[in-house]
Scaffold this motif. Sequence first.
Motif, PDB file in Angstrom:
ATOM      1  N   PHE A   1     -10.919   3.605 -10.357  1.00 55.58           N
ATOM      2  CA  PHE A   1      -9.819   3.223  -9.148  1.00 55.58           C
ATOM      3  C   PHE A   1     -10.311   2.272  -8.731  1.00 55.58           C
ATOM      4  N   ARG A   2     -10.125   0.777 -10.217  1.00 51.00           N
ATOM      5  CA  ARG A   2     -10.014  -0.232 -10.329  1.00 51.00           C
ATOM      6  C   ARG A   2      -9.218  -0.866  -9.203  1.00 51.00           C
ATOM      7  N   ARG A   3      -7.760  -0.414  -8.442  1.00 51.94           N
ATOM      8  CA  ARG A   3      -7.447  -1.352  -8.279  1.00 51.94           C
ATOM      9  C   ARG A   3      -7.042  -0.052  -6.786  1.00 51.94           C
ATOM     10  N   GLY A   4      -8.272   0.565  -6.584  1.00 53.86           N
ATOM     11  CA  GLY A   4      -7.998   0.848  -4.780  1.00 53.86           C
ATOM     12  C   GLY A   4      -7.182   2.292  -5.463  1.00 53.86           C
ATOM     13  N   ILE A   5      -7.126   3.778  -4.261  1.00 55.42           N
ATOM     14  CA  ILE A   5      -6.194   5.036  -4.515  1.00 55.42           C
ATOM     15  C   ILE A   5      -4.973   4.405  -4.205  1.00 55.42           C
ATOM     16  N   VAL A   6      -4.887   3.091  -3.303  1.00 52.01           N
ATOM     17  CA  VAL A   6      -3.383   3.000  -3.698  1.00 52.01           C
ATOM     18  C   VAL A   6      -2.684   2.151  -4.351  1.00 52.01           C
ATOM     19  N   GLY A   7      -2.896   1.328  -4.700  1.00 53.78           N
ATOM     20  CA  GLY A   7      -3.592   0.105  -5.594  1.00 53.78           C
ATOM     21  C   GLY A   7      -3.074   1.035  -7.332  1.00 53.78           C
TER      22      GLY A   7
ATOM     23  N   GLY B   1      -6.907  -0.330  -1.449  1.00 54.76           N
ATOM     24  CA  GLY B   1      -6.665  -1.698  -2.990  1.00 54.76           C
ATOM     25  C   GLY B   1      -6.252  -2.478  -1.864  1.00 54.76           C
ATOM     26  N   LEU B   2      -7.249  -3.443  -2.544  1.00 62.97           N
ATOM     27  CA  LEU B   2      -6.852  -5.265  -2.333  1.00 62.97           C
ATOM     28  C   LEU B   2      -5.763  -5.236  -2.687  1.00 62.97           C
ATOM     29  N   GLY B   3      -5.163  -6.503  -1.648  1.00 61.64           N
ATOM     30  CA  GLY B   3      -3.836  -6.987  -2.817  1.00 61.64           C
ATOM     31  C   GLY B   3      -2.388  -5.503  -2.358  1.00 61.64           C
ATOM     32  N   THR B   4      -2.790  -4.920  -1.772  1.00 65.31           N
ATOM     33  CA  THR B   4      -1.625  -4.026  -1.587  1.00 65.31           C
ATOM     34  C   THR B   4      -1.242  -3.561   0.082  1.00 65.31           C
ATOM     35  N   VAL B   5       0.059  -3.430   0.401  1.00 72.38           N
ATOM     36  CA  VAL B   5       0.425  -3.351   1.695  1.00 72.38           C
ATOM     37  C   VAL B   5      -0.295  -2.572   2.885  1.00 72.38           C
ATOM     38  N   PHE B   6      -0.646  -1.207   1.722  1.00 69.02           N
ATOM     39  CA  PHE B   6      -0.513   0.095   2.962  1.00 69.02           C
ATOM     40  C   PHE B   6      -2.006   0.579   2.326  1.00 69.02           C
ATOM     41  N   GLY B   7      -2.435   0.085   1.348  1.00 68.55           N
ATOM     42  CA  GLY B   7      -4.462   0.408   1.145  1.00 68.55           C
ATOM     43  C   GLY B   7      -5.289   0.086   1.997  1.00 68.55           C
ATOM     44  N   PRO B   8      -5.118  -0.616   2.765  1.00 67.60           N
ATOM     45  CA  PRO B   8      -6.013  -0.492   3.607  1.00 67.60           C
ATOM     46  C   PRO B   8      -5.786   0.424   5.354  1.00 67.60           C
ATOM     47  N   VAL B   9      -4.705   0.399   5.260  1.00 69.28           N
ATOM     48  CA  VAL B   9      -4.572   1.532   6.047  1.00 69.28           C
ATOM     49  C   VAL B   9      -4.866   2.672   5.429  1.00 69.28           C
ATOM     50  N   VAL B  10      -4.602   3.091   4.122  1.00 72.01           N
ATOM     51  CA  VAL B  10      -5.547   4.586   3.307  1.00 72.01           C
ATOM     52  C   VAL B  10      -7.070   4.417   3.727  1.00 72.01           C
ATOM     53  N   GLY B  11      -7.459   3.118   3.119  1.00 68.89           N
ATOM     54  CA  GLY B  11      -8.798   2.703   3.268  1.00 68.89           C
ATOM     55  C   GLY B  11      -9.563   3.493   4.643  1.00 68.89           C
ATOM     56  N   ALA B  12      -9.115   2.604   5.496  1.00 67.66           N
ATOM     57  CA  ALA B  12      -9.349   2.545   7.037  1.00 67.66           C
ATOM     58  C   ALA B  12      -9.154   3.702   7.323  1.00 67.66           C
ATOM     59  N   PHE B  13      -8.333   5.407   6.660  1.00 70.00           N
ATOM     60  CA  PHE B  13      -8.278   6.314   7.612  1.00 70.00           C
ATOM     61  C   PHE B  13      -9.866   7.792   6.922  1.00 70.00           C
ATOM     62  N   ILE B  14      -9.564   6.964   5.350  1.00 71.52           N
ATOM     63  CA  ILE B  14     -10.817   7.158   5.067  1.00 71.52           C
ATOM     64  C   ILE B  14     -12.418   7.230   5.594  1.00 71.52           C
ATOM     65  N   ILE B  15     -12.486   6.336   5.239  1.00 76.78           N
ATOM     66  CA  ILE B  15     -13.748   5.360   5.877  1.00 76.78           C
ATOM     67  C   ILE B  15     -14.141   6.442   7.756  1.00 76.78           C
TER      68      ILE B  15
END
Length: 328
Positions: A312-318, A269-283
């Motif tokens: 999920f246009r806002r990403g998972i966390v978004g 989720g771009l523009g979210t604080v925790f989104g990149p963390v979740v995305g990195a762990f998934i990838i």
Amino acid sequence: MERVDPAPVATSMTAVPVTSGRDWSEPIAFLLMVAALVIAPVYVYPLFVMQALCFALFACAFNLLIGYGGLLSFGHALYFGWASYLAAHAAKVWGFPPELAILTGTLTAAGLGLIAGSLAIRRQGIYFAMITLALAQMMYFFALQAKFTGGEDGIQAVPRGTLLGLVDLNDPMNMYVTVLAIFLAGFLLIHRIIHSPFGEVLKAIRENESRAISLGYKTERYKLVAFVLSAALAGVAGSTKAIVLQIASLTDVNWPMSGEVVLMALVGGLGTVFGPVVGAFIIIAMQTYLAQVGQWVTVIQGAIFVLCVLAFRRGIVGELAHFLRIRL
């Protein structure tokens, strides 16, 4: 000249914030994240979690640039990879302790970010992205030819050393605690930047740069500082990765690495604080646990990317934050 307070500026990339009272969602989410990371080595292979934490910091650094500054870089592997090379070289050849090796890589990334950012911010949109990609590929071919990088073999058997002369990083748990501390320090720094007056100006520039200029802000300076900060934090991630995995290779500086960090930020989720963390762990989890399917991992990643863009246009966390109407 009177300056505008950019805090109320709305953004389509972030979750809908709470409108009254203090929002406790971010502190609670942070405590849950810390608790999960503390107990993770009990249930998950520690080396996997350490690798994921390094890439999570890399994704957070990239998100600072695009999610809050609106600057899309297609060449962020330049800072991650060259920091990895310099940290590995400093630790193995120069005999630097791990803290100085990581600092060497970070300063290298910050310097490269200053040079590349000074050139790239002169253009906007796709032209900005293409300049960052071109500069990254130039340095990739230099890494391929330079002797100290080891060419296609990379720099292997990088010593972990002793942190501050006291902590033996060859012990897996000592290494894990060190990586976790580095990640949390970088994460909190990014959080502070985002919620500082500087971060609010960045958001205003992202939303309407022309209006920010008309209100007296020197937007190029703000964008350059954001670029250098993002590059330096990516350098911290790359340097730490070199110490953790004890290798620096061409993979770290090649263009697919720049694509992966874009994917991590988008999935989380771009523009979210925790989104990149979740995305990195998934990838990273997909790359690790689906390694037996070979090149099909890339196809699966592509399918997930398409699914996120469509559903999920806002990403998972978004999307989760938008559904719960909280800030994450």
